[in-house]
Design a protein around this motif. Structure first.
Motif, short mmCIF file in Angstrom:
data_model
loop_
_atom_site.label_atom_id
_atom_site.label_comp_id
_atom_site.label_asym_id
_atom_site.label_seq_id
_atom_site.Cartn_x
_atom_site.Cartn_y
_atom_site.Cartn_z
N ASN A 111 34.49 72.95 57.58
CA ASN A 111 34.24 73.67 56.33
C ASN A 111 34.97 75.01 56.26
O ASN A 111 34.83 75.75 55.30
N GLY A 112 35.76 75.31 57.29
CA GLY A 112 36.55 76.54 57.31
C GLY A 112 35.86 77.74 57.94
O GLY A 112 36.49 78.76 58.20
N LYS A 113 34.57 77.65 58.19
CA LYS A 113 33.84 78.75 58.83
C LYS A 113 34.18 78.80 60.32
O LYS A 113 34.35 77.75 60.95
N PRO A 114 34.26 80.00 60.88
CA PRO A 114 34.56 80.11 62.31
C PRO A 114 33.43 79.52 63.17
O PRO A 114 32.26 79.62 62.80
N VAL A 115 33.79 78.92 64.29
CA VAL A 115 32.79 78.47 65.26
C VAL A 115 32.41 79.71 66.07
O VAL A 115 33.27 80.31 66.71
N PRO A 116 31.15 80.14 66.03
CA PRO A 116 30.76 81.33 66.79
C PRO A 116 31.00 81.14 68.28
O PRO A 116 30.68 80.09 68.85
N LEU A 117 31.60 82.12 68.91
CA LEU A 117 31.91 82.01 70.34
C LEU A 117 30.65 81.83 71.18
O LEU A 117 30.70 81.19 72.23
N GLU A 118 29.50 82.33 70.71
CA GLU A 118 28.27 82.17 71.48
C GLU A 118 27.78 80.71 71.50
O GLU A 118 26.89 80.37 72.26
N PHE A 119 28.38 79.85 70.69
CA PHE A 119 28.04 78.42 70.72
C PHE A 119 28.68 77.71 71.91
O PHE A 119 28.25 76.65 72.31
N PHE A 120 29.73 78.33 72.47
CA PHE A 120 30.44 77.75 73.61
C PHE A 120 29.74 78.12 74.91
O PHE A 120 29.13 79.17 75.03
N THR A 121 29.88 77.24 75.90
CA THR A 121 29.36 77.54 77.22
C THR A 121 30.20 78.64 77.87
O THR A 121 31.34 78.89 77.43
N ALA A 122 29.69 79.27 78.89
CA ALA A 122 30.41 80.35 79.57
C ALA A 122 31.78 79.84 80.05
O ALA A 122 31.88 78.74 80.59
N GLY A 123 32.81 80.62 79.83
CA GLY A 123 34.17 80.26 80.25
C GLY A 123 34.92 79.40 79.24
O GLY A 123 36.07 79.05 79.45
N GLU A 124 34.27 79.07 78.15
CA GLU A 124 34.88 78.28 77.08
C GLU A 124 34.91 79.12 75.80
O GLU A 124 34.09 80.01 75.65
N PRO A 125 35.79 78.87 74.90
CA PRO A 125 36.90 77.93 75.01
C PRO A 125 37.98 78.50 75.93
O PRO A 125 38.21 79.70 75.94
N ASN A 126 38.60 77.62 76.66
CA ASN A 126 39.64 78.10 77.59
C ASN A 126 41.01 77.49 77.32
O ASN A 126 41.96 77.84 77.98
N GLU A 127 41.08 76.56 76.37
CA GLU A 127 42.35 75.94 75.97
C GLU A 127 43.17 75.52 77.19
O GLU A 127 44.38 75.72 77.25
N ALA A 128 42.51 74.93 78.17
CA ALA A 128 43.14 74.55 79.43
C ALA A 128 44.45 73.80 79.21
O ALA A 128 44.51 72.84 78.47
#
Length: 165
Positions: A111-128
């Motif tokens: 829907n274009g809204k940002p994914v809140p970083l607090e929704f990610f587990t620690a160390g993610e996103p890391n774009e490995a």
């Protein structure tokens, strides 16, 4: 590597263009013909499939074919409620609508809204390796970035406009 970034940018633009057509969803027919019933939870109505193993894009297309959307979370609480509903499904990995928007340089929902970083587990996103560009719900009910061509399970949701006035 630059070719991959261009490819993901084009995919993101195409995806945004396609999802903007979702405004045409007919709520009277959304979810009809699904392989099994949707689940009504306190946060909405969802289709959870732990038998199929599509890619991220195949999941998006599957959901749209039934007048649904790939799951998007508005809160950590919603993410937990939906995750709890998968308890009988071996606690597998599920695709969400989240993807890395190369143009904006952030993870966004369909829907274009940002994914809140607090929704990610620690160390993610890391774009490995520079190739992880979508988000999945994993066993601990948080998000991880991962490659879109991998195979995970499906969670679709009834569009908000179909159940909220």
């Amino acid at each position: 590597m630059p070719k991959m970034k261009v490819l993901f940018s084009l995919i993101a633009l195409l995806y945004i263009g396609i999802t903007s057509s979702l405004a045409q969803i007919n709520c009277n027919h959304a979810g009809q013909g699904l392989p099994h019933p949707m689940v009504e939870l306190s946060t909405g109505k969802y289709y959870i499939d732990d038998k199929s193993f599509p890619t991220w894009n195949e999941t998006r297309l599957f959901c749209e074919n039934f007048g649904l959307e790939q799951v998007t979370f508005d809160s950590v609480e919603e993410m937990q409620v939906v995750w709890d509903a998968t308890a009988g499904s071996q606690r597998a990995n599920y695709w969400t609508s989240g993807f890395y928007d190369e143009i904006q340089g952030i993870y966004t929902w369909s829907n274009g809204k940002p994914v809140p970083l607090e929704f990610f587990t620690a160390g993610e996103p890391n774009e490995a390796g520079g190739v992880e560009r979508t988000a999945v719900v994993l066993k601990n009910a948080t998000l991880y970035d991962i490659r879109a061509e991998l195979f995970y399970h499906i969670i679709c949701e009834l569009p908000e406009k179909c159940y909220k006035p």
